[in-house]
Design a protein around this motif. Structure first.
Motif, short mmCIF file in Angstrom:
data_model
loop_
_atom_site.label_atom_id
_atom_site.label_comp_id
_atom_site.label_asym_id
_atom_site.label_seq_id
_atom_site.Cartn_x
_atom_site.Cartn_y
_atom_site.Cartn_z
N LYS A 151 38.57 51.12 37.64
CA LYS A 151 38.53 51.23 36.18
C LYS A 151 37.35 50.42 35.66
O LYS A 151 36.91 49.45 36.29
CB LYS A 151 39.84 50.74 35.59
N PRO A 152 36.80 50.78 34.50
CA PRO A 152 35.68 50.02 33.94
C PRO A 152 36.13 48.68 33.38
O PRO A 152 37.23 48.56 32.86
CB PRO A 152 35.13 50.92 32.84
N VAL A 163 36.10 48.02 38.59
CA VAL A 163 36.96 47.08 39.33
C VAL A 163 38.25 47.78 39.74
O VAL A 163 38.64 48.78 39.14
CB VAL A 163 37.28 45.83 38.48
N PRO A 164 38.95 47.24 40.75
CA PRO A 164 40.24 47.82 41.15
C PRO A 164 41.27 47.68 40.02
O PRO A 164 41.13 46.82 39.15
CB PRO A 164 40.66 46.97 42.35
N PRO A 165 42.32 48.50 40.04
CA PRO A 165 43.30 48.50 38.95
C PRO A 165 44.02 47.17 38.72
O PRO A 165 44.43 46.88 37.61
CB PRO A 165 44.31 49.56 39.38
N LYS A 172 38.42 35.90 37.35
CA LYS A 172 37.08 35.60 37.87
C LYS A 172 36.87 36.46 39.11
O LYS A 172 37.72 36.49 40.00
CB LYS A 172 36.96 34.13 38.25
N ILE A 173 35.72 37.17 39.15
CA ILE A 173 35.42 38.01 40.30
C ILE A 173 34.03 37.71 40.84
O ILE A 173 33.22 37.08 40.16
CB ILE A 173 35.53 39.52 39.96
N VAL A 174 33.76 38.19 42.05
CA VAL A 174 32.44 38.09 42.65
C VAL A 174 31.79 39.47 42.53
O VAL A 174 32.42 40.47 42.88
CB VAL A 174 32.52 37.64 44.13
N GLU A 181 28.23 45.93 41.76
CA GLU A 181 29.55 46.35 42.26
C GLU A 181 30.46 45.16 42.48
O GLU A 181 30.02 44.07 42.85
CB GLU A 181 29.37 47.10 43.61
N TYR A 182 31.75 45.42 42.25
CA TYR A 182 32.79 44.43 42.51
C TYR A 182 32.83 44.14 44.01
O TYR A 182 32.79 45.07 44.82
CB TYR A 182 34.13 45.03 42.04
#
Length: 187
Positions: A151-152, A163-165, A172-174, A181-182
């Motif tokens: 999903k955006p 990103v994943p659902p 916080k993501i890398v 890309e996620y």
């Protein structure tokens, strides 16, 4: 260092027609009649023009070595980005065009590597991945399988990524800087 036309390889930086070019693609061709040649695609590191040229084995070009230096990103000022030399603490302004779209991922205090040709910065290399916080994420659509659906989401720097659902606002993501890309959840 002079090299012949058939010694050109992808990634080489060459000086040709008073410009500095980074070789992106090559194709070695040996026609049935006439001499072999190298079909070369390159991008001008100063103004971004593209080059598509044939170099025969008798042609020579100058292979250029770029100097690299560690800098730290300080802040954005209009269309310029301000960096500081980590050794001399000297500040330098560089146009956002030199960094490209990756400039959106610059964070205050981020360490970067500048490639210099004759003391002139021609490219800025950011870290492969950065940590960012999701500020807005769309709701999960029921019925989609978790394995293939993304999903955006919008990061705190305004960049939109998929990103994943299970990722929600505030997470916080890398993120991979150049692919946008996620990668994974931040620790």
């Amino acid at each position: 260092m002079k090299i012949t036309g058939v010694e050109i390889r992808p990634g080489n930086i060459i000086e040709y027609e008073k410009g500095i070019w980074k070789v992106t693609k090559i194709q070695h061709t040996q026609p049935g009649k006439g001499g072999a040649y190298m079909q070369v695609e390159a991008k001008n590191l100063i103004d971004g023009r593209k080059l598509n040229n044939r170099f025969r084995s008798a042609d020579t070009v100058e292979k250029v070595r770029l100097d690299t230096k560690d800098f730290q990103f300080l802040y954005a000022e209009g269309d310029d980005l301000v960096f500081m030399d980590k050794d001399s603490f000297e500040q330098i302004n560089i146009s956002k065009d030199v960094v490209g779209e990756a400039h959106e991922f610059l964070q205050d205090g981020m360490d970067v590597v500048l490639e210099l040709w004759e003391e002139r910065p021609i490219s800025v290399e950011l870290p492969e991945t950065i940590e960012a916080t999701i500020v807005e994420a769309d709701a999960v659509v029921k019925g989609q399988t978790a394995s293939s659906s993304y999903k955006p989401a919008i990061l705190d720097n305004g960049v939109r990524v998929m990103v994943p659902p299970h990722i929600t606002s505030g997470t916080k993501i890398v993120v991979h800087v150049y692919d946008r890309e996620y990668v994974r959840r931040a620790d």
